[in-house]
Design a protein around this motif. Structure first.
Motif, short mmCIF file in Angstrom:
data_model
loop_
_atom_site.label_atom_id
_atom_site.label_comp_id
_atom_site.label_asym_id
_atom_site.label_seq_id
_atom_site.Cartn_x
_atom_site.Cartn_y
_atom_site.Cartn_z
N ARG A 139 -3.79 30.62 -58.41
CA ARG A 139 -4.30 29.81 -57.51
C ARG A 139 -4.30 28.48 -57.61
O ARG A 139 -4.95 27.72 -57.03
CB ARG A 139 -5.89 30.13 -57.19
N GLY A 144 -8.87 26.57 -52.47
CA GLY A 144 -10.04 27.63 -51.97
C GLY A 144 -11.16 27.73 -52.98
O GLY A 144 -10.94 27.09 -54.13
N TYR A 145 -12.07 28.50 -52.60
CA TYR A 145 -13.29 28.58 -53.67
C TYR A 145 -12.68 29.40 -54.76
O TYR A 145 -11.85 30.20 -54.68
CB TYR A 145 -14.41 29.28 -53.00
N ALA A 171 -16.08 32.88 -54.92
CA ALA A 171 -15.85 33.29 -53.55
C ALA A 171 -16.19 34.70 -53.22
O ALA A 171 -16.72 34.94 -52.01
CB ALA A 171 -14.21 33.28 -53.31
N CYS A 385 -10.66 19.20 -52.95
CA CYS A 385 -9.79 19.98 -54.06
C CYS A 385 -9.08 19.00 -55.05
O CYS A 385 -9.06 19.37 -56.26
CB CYS A 385 -8.72 20.59 -53.24
N GLU A 417 -12.86 28.75 -42.48
CA GLU A 417 -12.60 29.38 -43.91
C GLU A 417 -13.75 28.80 -45.12
O GLU A 417 -13.77 29.62 -45.95
CB GLU A 417 -11.30 29.69 -44.26
N TRP A 418 -13.80 27.43 -44.90
CA TRP A 418 -14.60 26.81 -45.90
C TRP A 418 -16.30 26.83 -45.27
O TRP A 418 -17.09 27.01 -46.49
CB TRP A 418 -14.19 25.33 -46.09
#
Length: 484
Positions: A139, A144-145, A171, A385, A417-418
């Motif tokens: 990742r 992303g988380y 996540a 990020c 998505e966040w």
């Protein structure tokens, strides 16, 4: 039970580091401590591995008193007094004013939560560890988380998650915004404003802590100030006794709401932030609080991140180390945004400049925030990020960067998505706020921003006394599960 952030033997090494950073001569104190068997290396977390014996603890308390009695640190370039700080402020700001746009305030609340949530599981994990975790799970770069799925056991053992945060912030586990001090303080600021209005004092803030903020949910300078309140001290003395964390990040995480309720009026926002900050901080710790309040004031009305950063810098003492730090970091971030360097090189420079500071200090973390905002150019995902991947106090820096970029964007424009995993609500240990929705918070904040006072003109804010009423009263009865 091992108490954290208040034991004398743990405070003294931090005090020696703080005194040296401020330019005070603490060498004699350090020598006595080492001769007696103490360590000058500050614990990374809130407490050393083993408690000191009674004699060594008593000596640590005595030496802390000696440090407190040393000549004051700082200079005219590093003021804590509001009058001196205000002296360099502009007389007006070219920003729209008026009631805040509710969607942008909503975006600020959501962005603060998203950024905080991203940083929660890796708080205290260094930059190298964050990269190894992400690389091991396929990742990297961060987008992303965090997740524990697929994380090799040896990497997990080398870089353990924040054990308090990971169960609710990875996540695969997220179900609403979990409780966090970075959100608790925003909620408490909202309550102070709803209870006392804009003329609240530092004493009102302190009393709100005693009435509504559980002692176990305060850390570093806030825990020291809380202890000092219980000892009978009043602000601003609460920031001064045995407080080596006086220039750490705590006050900087408490002031977003003061900006949101003063859209386009960073001077008024910074004044409120000042009254809050001096309960627990001095100099750079206070400057960070003013900086964030001014930026959030601009973020709900401005159209670009440069305006936000300009506004934040406008309330800083121009010759202070804090101001120099954020100016340099902003320039580095802008170079990376323009493609003349890369983000990892920016981080290398920031670590070379500030890597000697504790991971919860204000200057190194403010440098990351300024650089990430300049680098991200207002984009929430790119910005949070970047800052979280930089390490240090990841949930706090993520929260501040998310707050600014979320308000610039507005709730409607944030990526689902966040925001979706937040389920539109957050948990809190502040009574009356557990389970509150972000929509309600935006509405209540917007309502406060619409209450313009007669003196809301540039330079008319005035200075409200920090200690205009007694602090220690019997805490009010708390009603769990009811709206504040």
């Amino acid at each position: 039970m091992r108490l954290t952030w208040v034991q004398p033997e743990d405070l003294l090494p931090h005090e020696l580091a703080a005194g040296a950073d401020e330019g005070r001569d603490v060498s004699a104190v350090a020598q006595r401590w080492v001769t007696a068997g103490g360590s000058v290396l500050p614990p990374v977390g809130g407490a050393s591995a083993e408690p000191a014996g009674p004699e060594l603890r008593a000596l640590a308390a005595e030496l802390l008193d000696e440090c407190d009695a040393l000549p004051p640190a700082g200079s005219a370039d590093e003021p804590t007094e509001l009058a001196a700080i205000r002296a360099s402020w502009p007389t007006s700001y070219a920003l729209p004013t008026g009631p805040a746009d509710q969607d942008r305030v909503h975006g600020g609340w959501l962005g603060r939560s998203v950024g905080c949530l991203l940083g929660k599981p890796v708080e205290k994990i260094p930059r190298a560890g964050i990269r190894e975790i992400l690389t091991a799970t396929g990742r990297w770069p961060l987008a992303g988380y965090f997740t524990g799925v697929g994380l090799p056991a040896e990497v997990a053992a080398r870089w353990p998650w924040n054990r308090r945060s990971a169960p609710t912030s990875l996540a695969e586990n997220i179900d609403g915004m979990p409780e966090d001090d970075d959100l608790n303080y925003a909620l408490l600021a909202l309550r102070v404003l709803e209870t006392h209005g804009r003329e609240f004092t530092s004493a009102d803030v302190a009393q709100a802590w005693l009435d509504w903020l559980p002692g176990g949910r305060v850390f570093t300078a806030e825990r020291v100030a809380y202890r000092n309140l219980l000892l009978g001290l009043a602000p601003p003395a609460t920031a001064l006794r045995h407080n080596p964390f006086r220039e750490w990040i705590g006050a900087q995480i408490r002031t977003d709401v003061y900006g949101w309720v003063h859209p386009g009026r960073p001077d008024l926002a910074a004044e409120l932030a000042y009254r809050d900050a001096v309960v627990s901080h001095v100099r750079g710790g206070v400057h960070g609080a003013l900086w964030v309040a001014a930026m959030t004031s601009a973020a709900v009305v401005a159209s670009d991140v440069d305006t936000v950063l300009d506004t934040g810098e406008s309330v800083l003492p121009p010759g202070s180390r804090f101001a120099a730090t954020v100016r340099e970091a902003r320039s580095l971030g802008a170079e990376a945004a323009a493609g003349t360097t890369d983000w990892e090189s920016v981080l290398d420079t920031l670590y070379a400049r500030h890597g000697h500071l504790h991971w919860v200090h204000v200057r190194n973390n403010a440098a990351l925030v300024a650089a990430a905002l300049a680098y991200g150019r207002g984009d929430l995902v790119r910005s949070i990020c970047a800052v979280v991947g930089g390490g240090w106090d990841t949930d706090s820096t993520g929260a501040t960067v998310g707050s600014v970029t979320g308000a610039l964007t507005g709730a409607a424009g944030l990526p689902t998505e966040w925001t979706g995993p937040l389920r539109g609500r957050l948990r809190s240990s502040i009574a009356g706020f557990d389970g509150v929705t972000f929509a309600e918070l935006a509405e209540r904040t917007g309502r406060l921003s619409a209450r313009r006072r007669d003196t809301d003109e540039p330079g008319a804010g005035g200075i409200v006394s920090a200690t205009s009423e007694p602090v220690l009263r019997t805490p009010q009865a708390r009603t769990e599960g009811t709206s504040a």
